[in-house]
Write a protein that holds these residues in place. Structure first.
Motif, short mmCIF file in Angstrom:
data_model
loop_
_atom_site.label_atom_id
_atom_site.label_comp_id
_atom_site.label_asym_id
_atom_site.label_seq_id
_atom_site.Cartn_x
_atom_site.Cartn_y
_atom_site.Cartn_z
N ASP A 137 0.33 1.07 -3.01
CA ASP A 137 1.48 1.88 -3.94
C ASP A 137 2.87 1.03 -3.60
O ASP A 137 3.71 1.54 -4.38
N GLN A 138 2.85 0.45 -2.86
CA GLN A 138 4.31 -0.23 -2.71
C GLN A 138 4.25 -1.85 -2.88
O GLN A 138 3.46 -2.60 -2.33
N ASP B 235 2.56 -3.98 0.42
CA ASP B 235 1.28 -4.04 -0.05
C ASP B 235 1.11 -5.38 -0.99
O ASP B 235 0.22 -6.15 -0.72
N ASP C 16 -1.20 5.66 2.92
CA ASP C 16 -0.07 6.62 2.43
C ASP C 16 0.35 6.45 1.30
O ASP C 16 0.83 5.41 0.65
N ASN C 17 -0.05 7.35 0.34
CA ASN C 17 0.22 7.53 -1.19
C ASN C 17 -0.36 6.45 -1.97
O ASN C 17 -0.39 6.69 -3.25
N THR C 18 -1.70 6.16 -1.37
CA THR C 18 -2.60 5.28 -2.16
C THR C 18 -3.97 6.00 -1.86
O THR C 18 -4.46 6.57 -3.00
N ASP D 263 -4.45 0.56 1.64
CA ASP D 263 -3.40 1.13 2.26
C ASP D 263 -3.83 2.79 2.27
O ASP D 263 -4.57 3.21 1.47
MG MG Z 1 1.57 3.58 0.87
#
Ligand code: MG
Length: 163
Positions: free
Chosen positions: A117-118, A122, A35-37, A33
């Motif tokens: 992160d989700q 994910d 975003d934010n990972t 992933d």
């Molecule tokens: Mg993410």
């Protein structure tokens, strides 16, 4: 019976993931992933940590691909220097993006891990295909309220055990 929303591993950050955990399980490829990972929503291009991480995976015989729900533009800008196989607008937890990346990298489910992160995208998506799933804590704490609501639900569901 699938694993649902339960990740196989929870780590504080993708950058603190022990690569031996993957190697011991026979993982030969990771579907990442963005975003934010790997980076925050505010970043656009990979920083030195991302580049080192990808290199670290590859030096250990672990292939890497991007499977992201972000827009084509965001994924292409991010991937420009990395040159990885990358899927944009994957609609995770849809299986399609993961499946396409696995087939491109010639991986079978038992050799493949998802890192994100989700839980609802994910982890759920990876679990649907029987992949190894690794949940990371999001990099950015200043998230939109919709994402924060999902986090709240995630806290109720997952028994977090940071390593
Ligand atoms: Mg993410």
């Amino acid at each position: 019976m699938g694993k649902g929303l339960q990740p196989d591993l929870f780590v504080k950050s993708i950058y603190s993931l022990d690569i031996n955990w993957l190697k011991d399980r026979g993982i030969k490829g990771v579907l990442l992933d963005i975003d934010n990972t790997l980076i925050t929503h505010k970043q656009k291009i990979p920083d030195e940590k991302v580049i080192e991480l990808i290199k670290h995976f590859q030096e250990n015989g672990i292939q890497t691909a991007i499977v992201s729900n972000a827009t084509r533009r965001r994924v292409e800008v991010f991937n420009e220097k990395l040159g990885l196989y990358a899927r944009y607008r994957s609609f995770k937890p849809s299986k399609k993006g993961f499946y396409k990346a696995m087939s491109k990298l010639k991986l079978i489910p038992s050799e493949t891990a998802v890192i994100g992160d989700q839980l609802f995208t994910d982890i759920r998506g990876g679990n649907r295909l029987g992949l190894t799933t690794i949940l990371v804590e999001p990099l950015d704490v200043n998230e939109p309220v919709t994402v924060r609501l999902k986090r709240f639900l995630e806290k109720i569901i997952v028994k977090k055990d940071p390593v």
